[in-house]
Design an enzyme around this catalytic site. Structure first.
Site, PDB file in Angstrom:
ATOM      1  N   ASP A  89       0.976  -1.403   0.297  1.00 40.76           N
ATOM      2  CA  ASP A  89      -0.226  -0.104   0.208  1.00 40.76           C
ATOM      3  C   ASP A  89       1.070   1.054  -0.142  1.00 40.76           C
ATOM      4  OD1 ASP A  89       0.923  -0.638   2.707  1.00 40.76           O
ATOM      5  OD2 ASP A  89      -0.630   0.427   3.902  1.00 40.76           O
ATOM      6  N   THR A 105       2.477  -8.023  -1.310  1.00 42.48           N
ATOM      7  CA  THR A 105       3.142  -7.527   0.772  1.00 42.48           C
ATOM      8  C   THR A 105       2.445  -9.305   1.577  1.00 42.48           C
ATOM      9  OG1 THR A 105       2.203  -7.090   2.579  1.00 42.48           O
ATOM     10  CG2 THR A 105       0.427  -6.678   0.500  1.00 42.48           C
ATOM     11  N   ASP A 139       1.547  -8.777   3.808  1.00 46.19           N
ATOM     12  CA  ASP A 139       0.207  -8.746   4.676  1.00 46.19           C
ATOM     13  C   ASP A 139      -1.522  -9.472   4.224  1.00 46.19           C
ATOM     14  OD1 ASP A 139       2.364  -7.482   6.687  1.00 46.19           O
ATOM     15  OD2 ASP A 139       1.940  -5.753   6.013  1.00 46.19           O
ATOM     16  N   ASP A 142      -4.630 -23.700  17.943  1.00 50.33           N
ATOM     17  CA  ASP A 142      -5.541 -24.058  18.671  1.00 50.33           C
ATOM     18  C   ASP A 142      -6.264 -22.382  18.786  1.00 50.33           C
ATOM     19  OD1 ASP A 142      -5.869 -26.887  19.556  1.00 50.33           O
ATOM     20  OD2 ASP A 142      -3.444 -25.426  19.882  1.00 50.33           O
TER      21      ASP A 142
HETATM   22  O1  F6P Z   1       4.809  -4.680   5.255  1.00 54.23           O
HETATM   23  C1  F6P Z   1       5.612  -5.413   6.087  1.00 54.23           C
HETATM   24  C2  F6P Z   1       6.084  -5.986   6.809  1.00 54.23           C
HETATM   25  O2  F6P Z   1       6.425  -7.681   6.930  1.00 54.23           O
HETATM   26  C3  F6P Z   1       5.190  -6.144   8.142  1.00 54.23           C
HETATM   27  O3  F6P Z   1       4.617  -7.348   8.563  1.00 54.23           O
HETATM   28  C4  F6P Z   1       6.235  -5.736   9.556  1.00 54.23           C
HETATM   29  O4  F6P Z   1       5.095  -5.181   9.904  1.00 54.23           O
HETATM   30  C5  F6P Z   1       6.784  -4.941   8.366  1.00 54.23           C
HETATM   31  O5  F6P Z   1       7.398  -5.083   7.034  1.00 54.23           O
HETATM   32  C6  F6P Z   1       8.560  -5.284   9.406  1.00 54.23           C
HETATM   33  O6  F6P Z   1       9.108  -3.668   8.180  1.00 54.23           O
HETATM   34  P1  F6P Z   1      11.040  -4.163   8.139  1.00 54.23           P
HETATM   35  O7  F6P Z   1      11.288  -5.209   6.875  1.00 54.23           O
HETATM   36  O8  F6P Z   1      11.147  -2.801   7.814  1.00 54.23           O
HETATM   37  O9  F6P Z   1      10.970  -4.629   9.179  1.00 54.23           O
END
Ligand code: F6P
Length: 404
Positions: A114, A136, A138, A196
């Site tokens: 995003d 992503t 996420d 779980d």
């Molecule tokens: O947005 C992808 C992500 O892996 C998130 O899940 C996580 O919070 C963040 O990036 C971690 O960021 P960085 O790679 O900058 O530590």
């Protein structure tokens, strides 16, 4: 032959994950067939901003593209988290245009989530042709995003592996996973590993519900086991919240897009559950019945939290993500060459490239709680008291679109 593009720059940006090299390879191969040159712009938007100072760029010709291994996670193009509009240089867009002109690059294929997508919108508005290939782990875009499946597979394997140590020590295991503010990866990874309990940001945690579910399964497993062994596994999304809406994460610092670095939700949950066990006479009784109770030493079950962190983004890419990554990479090149800009590739269906405005694709998508209602019917605890499920039946209308 290409229509609009002589050369395309490829940028990968944001948090890396599986499938990015597949995007790069898919794009380079499709571009080659159209007579378009593909250049790597290294290290995300940092490289784009500094392009004008580069002496040369890597051209993805046949030989170089052969070295881009689609099944390696991460990106040969490199990453950074840089928001162009935040750069403290009033000439930044002109500087970018100069860099693109220097290398005769007419369009950009940009893969990211995003935040990266918001820069795609920004660049397109500044007259730079660009197409977004959704990525992503996420999974919080409106479209599927490459990297999600690979990370879910990693999470599932890690959670499954942790059951052996959990069962050996009769420990309750909490695995805190990346996913930012959405619970998709915890949800799907947890389901895949027979967790779980799965705690996600979309459902505020009711600790009484978690504790009741934990006690039921954990105690039963150990008492029913011939060697009194058992574990209970909780997968928790890093962005999980309490009933007051606040994150459990301790948070530490912000990135250039203003996101707090999340972390610590697992530790918080461990603390709360330990507190509940200490005050529960049934737990003491259970420890005695199971033969584990040792006064002053081992009075309540142990809990351990594990944070796999960047491991879930690393290593290898799933076959699904290689397929999807190649698809959106190649589709992005074709869209650019057809003169389309400011859009996100959705997918390729029946040979047609589906796309939508990037401004719409990057609107955050959370886990659909109706799906949670359904999964609760398999007695997975999602951190709330399970409601009776009202069956919703929908006969399929028309042919199934792209079943795979
Ligand atoms: O947005 C992808 C992500 O892996 C998130 O899940 C996580 O919070 C963040 O990036 C971690 O960021 P960085 O790679 O900058 O530590």
């Amino acid at each position: 032959m290409g229509k609009k593009m002589a050369n395309i720059g490829i940028i990968t940006s944001g948090g890396d994950c599986g499938g990015l090299n597949a995007v790069v390879r898919g794009a380079a191969k499709a571009a080659m067939l159209r007579g378009i040159g593909t250049y790597i712009i290294p290290n995300g938007y940092a490289g784009l901003y500094n392009l004008v100072d580069f002496n040369n760029l890597v051209l993805l010709d046949e030989e170089r593209t052969d070295h881009v291994n689609s099944s390696f996670a991460g990106s040969d193009a490199g990453h950074s988290r840089v928001k162009i509009s935040k750069i403290a240089d009033p000439e930044k867009y002109d500087r970018i245009l100069m860099g693109l002109r220097k290398f005769n690059i007419n369009g950009l294929l940009i893969s990211g989530g995003d935040d990266t997508g918001s820069v795609v919108v920004d660049l397109a508005e500044h007259g730079i042709p660009c197409v977004h290939a959704p990525k992503t782990m996420d999974l919080d875009l409106q479209t599927y995003s490459v990297g999600g499946d690979s990370s879910i597979n990693k999470i599932a394997n890690i959670v499954d592996d942790l059951k052996t140590t959990g069962t050996t020590h009769n420990r309750i295991m909490i695995i805190e996973v990346f996913g930012r503010y959405a619970g998709h990866t915890a949800f799907r990874g947890g389901i895949a590993a027979d967790a779980d309990c799965i705690l996600i940001p979309e459902i505020p945690v009711d600790f009484n519900a978690v504790y009741a579910h934990l006690k039921h399964y954990y105690i039963r497993r150990i008492l029913n086991s011939d060697v009194h062994a058992g574990t209970y596994v909780i997968v928790v999304a890093e962005g999980v919240r309490g009933e007051d809406g606040k994150h459990f994460s301790e948070g530490a610092g912000k990135d250039s897009f203003g996101h707090v670095h999340l972390g610590g939700a697992g530790r918080y949950i461990r603390g709360r559950l330990e507190e509940m066990m200490r005050g529960d006479p049934e737990i003491k009784q259970f420890m005695k019945t199971s033969g584990m109770y040792v006064p002053g030493v081992f009075e309540i079950p142990e809990i351990r939290e594990v944070i796999p962190s960047h491991i879930v983004r690393s290593g290898s890419t799933s076959a699904y993500d290689v397929n999807f990554g190649k698809e959106i990479g190649a589709a992005g090149v074709i869209l650019l060459d057809e003169g389309v800009s400011g859009v996100t590739v959705v997918k390729v269906c029946n040979g047609a490239i589906r796309y939508m405005p990037t401004s719409e694709a990057i609107v955050q998508r959370m886990v659909n709680v109706d799906d949670i209602d359904f999964y609760e019917q398999m007695d997975v605890c999602f951190g709330r008291v399970r409601e009776p499920y009202e069956a919703k039946l929908e006969p399929q209308e028309g042919p199934v679109e792209r079943p795979m």
